[in-house]
Design an enzyme around this catalytic site. Structure first.
Site, PDB file in Angstrom:
ATOM      1  N   ASP A 330     -35.208  25.193 -16.664  1.00 52.60           N
ATOM      2  CA  ASP A 330     -35.494  24.220 -15.624  1.00 52.60           C
ATOM      3  C   ASP A 330     -36.826  23.545 -15.972  1.00 52.60           C
ATOM      4  OD1 ASP A 330     -35.373  22.902 -13.092  1.00 52.60           O
ATOM      5  OD2 ASP A 330     -36.772  24.382 -12.307  1.00 52.60           O
ATOM      6  N   LYS A 331     -37.116  22.428 -15.335  1.00 51.08           N
ATOM      7  CA  LYS A 331     -38.382  21.722 -15.606  1.00 51.08           C
ATOM      8  C   LYS A 331     -39.411  22.002 -14.519  1.00 51.08           C
ATOM      9  CE  LYS A 331     -39.167  17.480 -14.505  1.00 51.08           C
ATOM     10  NZ  LYS A 331     -40.466  17.576 -13.803  1.00 51.08           N
ATOM     11  N   GLU A 423     -47.719   9.888  -5.912  1.00 50.71           N
ATOM     12  CA  GLU A 423     -48.376   9.036  -4.931  1.00 50.71           C
ATOM     13  C   GLU A 423     -49.503   9.771  -4.236  1.00 50.71           C
ATOM     14  OE1 GLU A 423     -45.626   6.834  -2.288  1.00 50.71           O
ATOM     15  OE2 GLU A 423     -46.442   5.234  -3.530  1.00 50.71           O
ATOM     16  N   PHE A 464     -39.643   0.341  -3.306  1.00 50.40           N
ATOM     17  CA  PHE A 464     -39.252   0.800  -4.640  1.00 50.40           C
ATOM     18  C   PHE A 464     -37.743   1.040  -4.696  1.00 50.40           C
ATOM     19  CE2 PHE A 464     -37.884   4.688  -6.739  1.00 50.40           C
ATOM     20  CZ  PHE A 464     -38.215   4.442  -8.063  1.00 50.40           C
ATOM     21  N   GLY A 602     -32.800  18.123 -12.603  1.00 54.50           N
ATOM     22  CA  GLY A 602     -32.259  17.126 -11.690  1.00 54.50           C
ATOM     23  C   GLY A 602     -33.065  15.853 -11.664  1.00 54.50           C
ATOM     24  N   ASN A 674     -32.037  26.570  -7.007  1.00 59.07           N
ATOM     25  CA  ASN A 674     -31.107  25.713  -7.722  1.00 59.07           C
ATOM     26  C   ASN A 674     -30.891  26.179  -9.156  1.00 59.07           C
ATOM     27  OD1 ASN A 674     -33.690  25.036  -8.560  1.00 59.07           O
ATOM     28  ND2 ASN A 674     -33.216  22.879  -8.834  1.00 59.07           N
TER      29      ASN A 674
END
Length: 1029
Positions: A330-331, A423, A464, A602, A674
């Site tokens: 996973d990241k 942000e 956006f 994802g 996940n």
């Protein structure tokens, strides 16, 4: 619970363990008897109950079998995971209403996907207007079959409303910054999305376990062949020679040569059963348990910041860690910390934040500054405080152009609720440099600029989306000045710049390339002053477009394109998506070990690609290759594979695809719920334990706190475990085949009568006492090189991937070696004892003396062989080897003593044999000669192999003897890459969020009115569910 049960509502309980109290015994026994050896021992035990067949007592098999089954059952029970989820949201809920404006709630999904930034969910207006009115909220229901997506409808007062995922709060989410909310449970227990995506719990077995099952089948066939030869030979011997012995060894009534041959077959099945000794599996489990403790005790895998040690959550997969070919990672939260920091910036052609600054900037002059914000370039603060117009415009843009919402519970203590951590980092940076975003309404934004509060009128938010890759706001200052502020991907902004910015654009591009080379995520900032008359006309057309029934999106895009042109360039930002410590070095080391790493995330392509460059998975010399999952062959040829926009179940499907078609050992590593299905699908599942919850850890086989520990888990513990297990199996099969083959040769001298060549007590204690501890010592402590050399040369890992150290060929070589040793061990003692006498002229050529000599020679030879196999000696190894030999002689002299014969006459018939034989020089000469003949060919063969065909381990051990111990690897700074690649506008917030912050009903809090309880049962969980805080 009683209330729910009375109405037959679905149970919300979940189960992630393999067993329960009722299924444990049958399921565990079923799993254990799937090992053919255990089934074989059960069959052997049944045979030993038949007196006409067995020459050994039944308990010699029953006791070890029960012991093995019990130890394994206890270990499996401790490995099993019993989980009771404890989260604020314990079911999938349809959001009905909340205390927040526009019926919004803020949820943290860290336990699900590892992302710590808050996400926004919004209820339907029709249910949100009901507020906290229980009577109205309880007046309807919704239903849908469990699935990956929520696509249903809700009917209220005859009106039908569409439902989607944005209106659902999933089990495992944590509610944040929301006073109260009401929800309707739509899925509970195993039907929740968390459990639907968690995958099926499977019983994992190593490739060595599967190979051993195949070998056991082969051994059974070989055993049947030997027993058949013995049975046929017995029949021939009975016909030709047996009648001579009937005078003093009469046959039992009804027993002829054919029946004797049949009984002899089963008798030899019992006598030769040591080709698959039951102690093998006990030893395997002990070795695995010991190597698991090494992982638990490894202080170099301990993370002091969170007080988190590494943990081997299962004890059956250790050696598989030394054979990994594919890693699926996973990241977010696994490779990265999911923490964004404002790192560098370019303002009006000048770069700030360059490396080399050590002292932190002191922001005490700004009482609204975030104390956790760190920046090292003092010149930027000086520039801003000196009143530089470009620098102040730069941070003014960051304070105004965003969709962040502030929360200020105490004066000066600001908390920003950002849809993406990017942000939040940019707005926090503006805050610390004197442009503090303080509050907002649907029509205004209030900013404290260098200590002065300024309120801007918010005229429009140009939101956006994935096509625009930018966002803009149009504001009016208190002086009436109209300005459009825009930020976005560099390629998108550059197309819309005024020609006068060409020179500045070239300088800024150089800075962007530099930032991209450091793996930073970049954005370009620009602005445009607007004419009031033009703005009035544009607003009118914008209103018409936004209310149009047809072509609304297209008309709005045209208006956005029209106004977002001829922009003036301000500069660029560089935000670091902080990797976990040591990630690039770990990936580099694993790549050198020929382990392929696939990232399954994802996230969008831009985000995943940027992280790929940051952690050295992607490099500039690589070509852009983006593939689909069906092209497995192409994907496996790639150095790096990154799968973007994959769901949890798709992650598991990718893992299963590689497992099925590549026949390679796989490892999956993740930190969130996940990742659970992926972790369960892989041969080895690793959970990262951190701030993202415990779902992945609870479903994993191994866990630790940082990704960098993976290289130690594989390159050190995994490789050592694989080497030790392979060495153990080779030696164990060697010593037991040698033991058994001596019985085979002896059969030709005892009329194939299934008489044992050794003393019965030696047979009982050979595997349990005499040879147990030395081989365990080697299998628990041996190492070819130490951990530093293992890190220095990751190529040492490759033999495990190729399964070189224990395979079918290695097994055949063990058998051939055992066959040769057994010939020496039988015929040399036989020839030495044949018609021999003691030095005083008395006869010692009897069965008992030959048996003692043969078993002594056997024990000495197998211990010498173990010493040759041991590369790393410890005091424990020495004690086990010499202690086992000492125990053998002590027990032998005790059992062959007069006292034991007098007490247990029938059990110890070898009275005086030890002192009668072992005091003779020719006996010790025979032991020496036998040992020499068994050992010299092995030493010569290994010498030739090392000289002509050395393995990588041989080369490394030779190098270790010549060179000094390598120093620990120094911490290396990330290598800057020269790149034209820059991350796109990779923020994770959703399109349409700008509409929420400009809504007329924004920031209108709903009070929670006091009311009577809906139900009278005091133990009803519904009383505790409303409200959720």
């Amino acid at each position: 619970r009683p209330f729910n049960l009375s109405y037959h509502y679905a149970n919300n309980a979940i189960k992630t363990s393999k067993y329960n109290i009722f299924t444990f015994l049958p399921l565990n026994l079923f799993e254990q008897f799937r090992r053919l050896a255990n089934a074989y021992f059960l069959f052997l035990f049944i045979l030993q109950l038949i007196p006409q067949i067995s020459s050994l007592s039944w308990f010699t098999t029953a006791v070890p079998l029960i012991l093995v089954l019990s130890i394994t059952a206890v270990k499996d029970a401790s490995d099993d995971i019993f989980i009771l989820l404890s989260s604020i949201l314990s079911a999938d809920l349809l959001l009905l209403s909340s205390s927040e404006p526009l019926n919004l709630v803020y949820v943290e999904t860290a336990e699900l996907d590892g992302e710590t930034n808050l996400k926004v969910k919004q209820a339907l207006t029709v249910t949100g207007d009901m507020g906290d009115n229980i009577d109205e909220l309880a007046g309807f229901t919704a239903s849908q079959q469990p699935s990956g997506q929520v696509q249903g409808t809700l009917t209220v007062n005859g009106q039908t409303y569409a439902l989607d995922n944005d209106k659902v709060l999933l089990r495992g989410c944590t509610l944040r910054n929301t006073e109260w909310c009401f929800g309707l449970v739509i899925f509970g227990g195993p039907d929740t999305k968390l459990m639907q995506n968690s995958g099926k719990t499977t019983f994992k077995r190593t490739s060595i376990d599967h190979l051993m099952n195949v070998l056991v089948l082969c051994i059974f066939g070989f055993l049947a062949s030997m027993c058949t030869v013995m049975a046929i030979s017995n029949a021939i011997w009975e016909v030709r020679e047996g009648s001579v012995f009937t005078a003093f060894l009469p046959r039992e009534p009804g027993v002829d040569a054919a029946l004797s041959s049949f009984l002899s077959f089963w008798s030899y099945v019992i006598v030769l059963n040591t080709v698959v000794p039951i102690s093998l599996y006990v030893s395997v489990e002990i070795i695995r348990l010991g190597n698991s403790f090494y992982i638990d005790w490894d202080r170099k895998m301990y993370y002091p910041k969170n007080d988190t040690p590494a943990q081997a959550r299962t004890t059956t997969l250790n050696e598989e860690l030394g054979q990994i070919k594919y890693i699926f990672s996973d990241k977010t939260g696994t490779l990265t910390q999911n923490i964004m920091t404002f790192n560098r910036c370019s303002i009006n052609g000048k770069g700030y934040g360059e490396n080399g600054h050590t002292n932190k900037v002191d922001f005490l002059w700004n009482h609204l500054a975030d104390p956790k914000f760190i920046f090292h370039d003092h010149s930027l603060v000086e520039t801003v405080r000196a009143g530089n117009p470009e620098a102040q415009a730069f941070f003014r843009l960051l304070a105004l152009c965003h969709t962040v919402m502030p929360e200020e519970k105490k004066e000066g203590e600001l908390n920003y609720q950002a849809q993406s951590p990017d942000e939040g980092a940019l707005v926090t940076a503006a805050r610390n440099f004197g442009f503090v975003f303080r509050s907002r309404t649907p029509e205004t934004i209030t900013v404290v600029e260098m200590g002065k509060q300024v309120t801007y009128e918010l005229l429009a938010v140009l939101d956006f989306n994935n096509v625009r890759k930018r966002m803009s706001v149009i504001v009016c200052s208190p002086e009436g000045k109209l300005t459009l502020y825009c930020k976005g991907a560099d390629t998108i902004i550059y197309e819309r710049l005024h020609p006068s910015c060409n020179k500045l654009m070239k300088v800024t591009t150089d800075h962007l390339n530099e930032y991209a080379g450091d793996g930073l995520r970049t954005l370009v900032l620009a602005y445009k002053d607007l004419d009031e008359d033009y703005m009035d006309d544009w607003k009118k057309r914008h209103h018409e477009a936004s209310t149009a029934m047809d072509g609304r999106e297209e008309r709005l895009d045209e208006l956005y394109e029209e106004i977002e042109k001829d922009l003036q360039l301000l500069g660029a930002t560089a935000v670091e998506d902080k990797l976990q410590d040591g990630v690039p070095q770990t990936i580099e080391q694993l790549a050198k070990a020929d382990i392929k790493i696939w990232v399954l995330t994802g996230d969008k392509q831009e985000t995943a690609e940027n992280i790929g460059y940051s952690c050295n998975m992607l490099r500039e010399e690589m070509k852009d290759v983006f593939i689909v999952l069906e092209l497995l062959r192409t994907a496996c040829m790639c150095q790096t594979v990154i799968c973007c926009r994959v769901t949890p179940l798709q992650k598991a499907q990718v893992v299963q695809l590689v497992k099925r078609y590549k026949q390679a050992v796989t490892l999956a590593i993740g930190d969130g719920a996940n990742d659970v299905s992926m972790i369960k699908a892989a041969h080895i599942g690793v959970g990262i334990s951190g701030q993202e919850g415990m779902q992945a850890v609870l479903s994993s086989d191994f866990s630790f706190a940082q990704f960098r520990y993976l290289q130690r888990l594989l390159l050190v513990h995994g490789r050592w475990s694989y080497l030790r297990m392979c060495k153990f199996l080779r030696y164990f099969f060697y010593k037991n085949f040698t033991f058994t083959f001596v019985h085979f040769w002896y059969a030709f001298f005892c009329g194939f009568s299934a008489q044992t060549v050794y003393d019965e007590w030696f047979i009982t204690l050979y595997n349990l006492v005499y040879t147990a501890l030395p081989v365990l010592g080697m299998s628990l402590f041996d190492q070819d090189v130490n951990d530093r050399w293992s890190f220095q040369y990751p190529q040492l890992y490759s033999p495990g991937q190729l399964n070189l150290y224990f395979n079918k060929k290695a097994f055949v070589r063990c058998m051939m070696h055992s066959c040769y040793s057994s010939l020496i061990l039988f015929f040399i003692p036989w020839a030495a004892m044949y018609d021999t006498v003691r030095d005083d002229g008395k006869d010692i050529a009897d069965y008992q003396s030959f048996a003692l000599l043969a078993q002594t020679c056997l024990l000495v030879v197998v211990n010498i062989q173990l010493c040759l196999d041991t590369h790393y000696w410890t005091a424990v190894n020495q004690f086990f080897v010499w202690g086992s030999l000492a125990a053998y002689f002590a027990i032998t002299f005790t059992m062959y003593s007069n006292g034991m014969f007098l007490i247990f006459t029938s059990a110890f018939p070898f009275i005086g044999t030890a002192r009668n034989s072992l005091n003779q020089p020719n006996v010790w000469l025979t032991i020496f000669l036998t040992s020499l003949l068994c050992t010299l060919p092995v030493v010569a063969f290994r010498f030739i192999l090392i000289q002509l065909w050395p393995t990588i381990n041989d080369k490394m051990r030779h190098k270790v003897r010549k060179e000094a111990l390598p120093a620990p690897a120094p911490r290396r700074l990330p290598t800057r890459r020269i790149s034209t690649r820059r991350s796109g506008y990779a923020f994770s917030h959703s399109q349409g969020y700008g509409d929420l912050v400009t809504s007329r009903r924004f920031l209108l809090k709903k009070p929670l009115k006091s009311r009577l309880a809906l139900f009278t049962q005091t133990d009803s969980p519904l009383l505790h569910f409303v409200p959720v805080k």
